[in-house]
Design a protein around this motif. Structure first.
Motif, PDB file in Angstrom:
ATOM      1  N   ASN A  15      28.307  13.896 -31.828  1.00  7.41           N
ATOM      2  CA  ASN A  15      27.522  14.864 -32.582  1.00  7.41           C
ATOM      3  C   ASN A  15      26.330  15.419 -31.820  1.00  7.41           C
ATOM      4  OD1 ASN A  15      29.035  15.032 -34.945  1.00  7.41           O
ATOM      5  ND2 ASN A  15      28.059  13.259 -35.852  1.00  7.41           N
ATOM      6  N   ASN A  16      26.045  14.837 -30.638  1.00 12.09           N
ATOM      7  CA  ASN A  16      24.894  15.318 -29.879  1.00 12.09           C
ATOM      8  C   ASN A  16      25.208  16.558 -29.052  1.00 12.09           C
ATOM      9  OD1 ASN A  16      22.900  13.241 -30.507  1.00 12.09           O
ATOM     10  ND2 ASN A  16      24.291  11.889 -29.426  1.00 12.09           N
ATOM     11  N   LEU A  17      26.509  16.828 -28.900  1.00 16.36           N
ATOM     12  CA  LEU A  17      26.893  17.999 -28.105  1.00 16.36           C
ATOM     13  C   LEU A  17      27.628  18.982 -28.990  1.00 16.36           C
ATOM     14  CD1 LEU A  17      28.395  15.979 -25.156  1.00 16.36           C
ATOM     15  CD2 LEU A  17      26.179  17.128 -25.152  1.00 16.36           C
ATOM     16  N   PRO A  18      27.557  20.254 -28.624  1.00 22.56           N
ATOM     17  CA  PRO A  18      28.269  21.238 -29.435  1.00 22.56           C
ATOM     18  C   PRO A  18      29.737  20.866 -29.564  1.00 22.56           C
ATOM     19  CG  PRO A  18      26.869  22.351 -27.877  1.00 22.56           C
ATOM     20  CD  PRO A  18      26.804  20.901 -27.534  1.00 22.56           C
ATOM     21  N   ILE A  19      30.215  20.893 -30.787  1.00 25.10           N
ATOM     22  CA  ILE A  19      31.581  20.471 -31.056  1.00 25.10           C
ATOM     23  C   ILE A  19      32.574  21.415 -30.403  1.00 25.10           C
ATOM     24  CG2 ILE A  19      33.229  19.958 -32.896  1.00 25.10           C
ATOM     25  CD1 ILE A  19      31.193  18.178 -33.632  1.00 25.10           C
ATOM     26  N   PHE A  55      34.424  12.627 -31.479  1.00 22.55           N
ATOM     27  CA  PHE A  55      33.365  13.606 -31.311  1.00 22.55           C
ATOM     28  C   PHE A  55      32.004  12.972 -31.107  1.00 22.55           C
ATOM     29  CE2 PHE A  55      35.455  17.464 -31.614  1.00 22.55           C
ATOM     30  CZ  PHE A  55      36.374  17.457 -32.635  1.00 22.55           C
TER      31      PHE A  55
END
Lengths: 243, 122, 233
Positions: free
Chosen positions: B7-11, B5
């Motif tokens: 964390n900078n982009l919507p999960i 993942f």
């Protein structure tokens, strides 16, 4: 609330049992030594009594430490119980332990009586029962005032809480003793005068009449004070004490 | 199932892309059952609500369907899956072409470069 | 969505020091909210007030409409930064303690969690390492079917293995009609678990938003945003 008493006991179980064991051993030791060294009944009586009284005081001190611990314990303060339960649990445990101590003392005396009954004065049992009542109340009353001092000290945000508690206690103790002296003329000058009794033996028509008089006013006063103290402690517990 | 993942982009978008990838490559075949919200959340160590949102989005796009009382399943419609595959490819192509243009390549050069690269990888 | 926890204009002063200033927020059921802030920002104080261990200087807190007091304590499960057990206990005693006082304690669930965390009921609390202690606290706290769960730095000062176990447990065992409030200053590991996040700085609530929205709109991770916000601290 009884569950709180259970856990108060469990936390201090080792110390309590240790105390009782040591005390019983001491009493046995005293008896044996008095036999060997021929001390005489009075000395043995005084020393034995002194041992019991000391044990009682140790229990009192332990109850104070337990109460202070409970005041500041996170896990205790998170429990969904009414504040009064926390306060009463300390008192109840103390009374139970003192009752246990008394039972052992009576047993001890019973055993000794089988051995040597010569020293037993008249109306011993009446005196004993009255004394028990007075001592229990003394312990209860004293503990209440101590808890008040501890709680007040815990409610203030200053340093040196222990010293503050001690100072407050002595202040209260002197105040109350003074109050009782002024109001009821108790010459004894002790903190707890309730249930104290006077024995008068008069000779009337050739018969010995013994009368036991109790300090009714003192009793009422002290019960009242104890109730107020507990109420204040509950209030402080709810509003001012922080973990 | 293991996703790296960012964390900078919507999960939830990341999970969606991952699941879409699994579906178009056939690893999750048409009509296959999809793990439950709890299962997936536990495996990936993410908030169950995020997984829930992913599933809702996938359902909205028609890629996944809920069968009452039985759980969630990949759609059986092959055309749908094909369409997703084409969409995903288009995304990659768009980004690729933009990137190449940024480097200064002209359209014919781009096609030539692709042909060369594909032949080399055979 | 139902509001489970309501905090209204809560302030806390320690003499001249203002630990919390007019903090207000509402938490809904089924959400996991992160309470972020540097050390000393007021996170622990806020949690203690909600748990009923400290009283606010002003403001009000209600849980399911109940004001903070003995009744609210039955609805709140709190994991502080210090042990909930007493030194004489073994793990079994700790479970019994909880079962004795909390009607919502699920002993079976606790035993399952202990298995999951590799803890045994005979283990003495005194002999547990810090990581194992954290796992025990979490077991006790999450095995209650409470309305509000408050966790104060559950992964602070704990090795990565225990950290993973704790995060696993949070996701695995959380209840959908309750709300979780987790305070931390270690953001990266845990930000995937949050629905919403609140930033507290110098006792003030400076932000309360949805995590995925922040990622979408700002293109940043919560950890990155955190570092920006608390840069001067």
């Amino acid at each position: 609330m009884l569950k709180l008493v259970k856990y108060d006991f469990l936390r201090n179980r080792d110390q309590i049992l240790g105390l009782f064991v040591v005390m019983v051993l001491l009493q046995a030791g005293l008896w044996i030594t008095s036999e060997i060294s021929a001390w005489g009944t009075t000395s043995l009586l005084l020393l034995s009594l002194g041992t019991y009284v000391t044990a009682g005081m140790v229990l009192l001190i332990q109850a104070c430490r337990s109460f202070s611990y409970n005041l500041h314990s996170f896990s205790r303060n998170l429990l969904p119980v009414a504040p009064i339960a926390h306060i009463m649990s300390t008192l109840i445990l103390l009374l139970l332990l003192l009752a246990g101590l008394t039972l052992i003392a009576i047993l001890h005396m019973g055993i000794y009586l089988l051995y040597d009954a010569s020293w037993l004065p008249e109306d011993f049992w009446q005196v004993l029962a009255s004394s028990m009542l007075q001592m229990m109340w003394s312990a209860f009353f004293l503990m209440t005032i101590l808890m008040l001092a501890i709680t007040v000290a815990a409610s203030v945000r200053t340093r040196g809480k222990v010293w503050m508690g001690i100072v407050i206690f002595f202040l209260l103790q002197n105040l109350l003793t003074l109050a009782e002296q002024i109001m009821f003329g108790n010459a004894a000058g002790t903190l707890s005068n309730a249930f104290q009794f006077h024995i008068e033996s008069t000779v009337s028509d050739g018969m010995v009449v013994t009368r036991y008089t109790y300090n009714v006013w003192s009793t009422l006063f002290e019960v009242g004070v104890a109730a107020v103290a507990i109420w204040i402690i509950t209030l402080l517990f709810k509003k001012r004490v922080e973990c | 199932m293991k996703i790296e993942f960012d964390n900078n982009l919507p999960i939830y978008l990341q999970i969606m892309n991952y699941l879409k990838g699994e579906i178009v490559t056939g690893k999750l075949g048409p009509g296959d059952k999809i793990p439950s919200v709890r299962e997936l959340a536990g495996e990936l160590q993410i908030n169950p609500n995020t997984v829930q949102r992913t599933f809702q989005e996938l359902e909205r796009e028609g890629i996944v369907e809920t069968r009452r009382g039985m759980g969630r399943y990949v759609t059986q419609e092959e055309e749908k899956i094909m369409m997703i595959k084409k969409e995903m490819a288009k995304d990659i192509l768009d980004r690729f072409i933009r990137g190449m243009k940024d480097l200064g390549f002209k359209e014919d050069d781009i096609v030539a470069a692709v042909k060369e690269s594909v032949e080399k990888n055979e | 969505m139902d509001t489970v926890l309501q905090v209204h204009e809560v302030s806390k002063n320690y003499g001249a020091k203002k630990a919390l200033r007019g903090v207000s927020f509402q938490l809904a059921a089924g959400k996991i909210t992160g309470l972020l802030g540097s050390n000393g920002s007021g996170k622990s104080t806020l949690l203690k007030i909600i748990a009923g261990l400290t009283y606010p200087s002003s403001g009000e807190v209600t849980v399911q409409g109940t004001r903070i007091g003995p009744a609210s304590k039955a609805l709140i499960s709190y994991m502080p930064d210090r042990p909930l057990t007493e030194p004489w206990m073994n793990i079994g005693d700790a479970l019994t303690y909880y079962a004795d006082f909390y009607a919502d304690f699920d002993r079976e669930k606790a035993e399952r969690m202990l298995d999951f965390m590799k803890l045994k009921t005979k283990d003495r609390v005194k002999h547990l390492s810090k990581g194992m202690n954290e796992r025990l606290q979490l077991t006790l706290v999450l095995s209650r079917r409470a309305s509000v769960y408050l966790l104060d730095e559950p992964i602070g000062g704990v090795d990565p293995v225990a950290r993973t176990a704790i995060l696993n447990a949070l996701v695995e065992f959380y209840e959908e009609d309750s709300t979780l409030l987790v305070s931390t200053h270690l953001v990266t590991d845990i930000e995937r678990i949050f629905d919403d996040v609140m930033f507290i700085k110098d006792g003030e609530l400076i932000m309360h938003g949805e995590v995925e929205e922040i990622r979408l709109q700002q293109g940043k991770s919560i950890d990155e945003l955190f570092r920006e916000v608390y840069a001067e601290c």
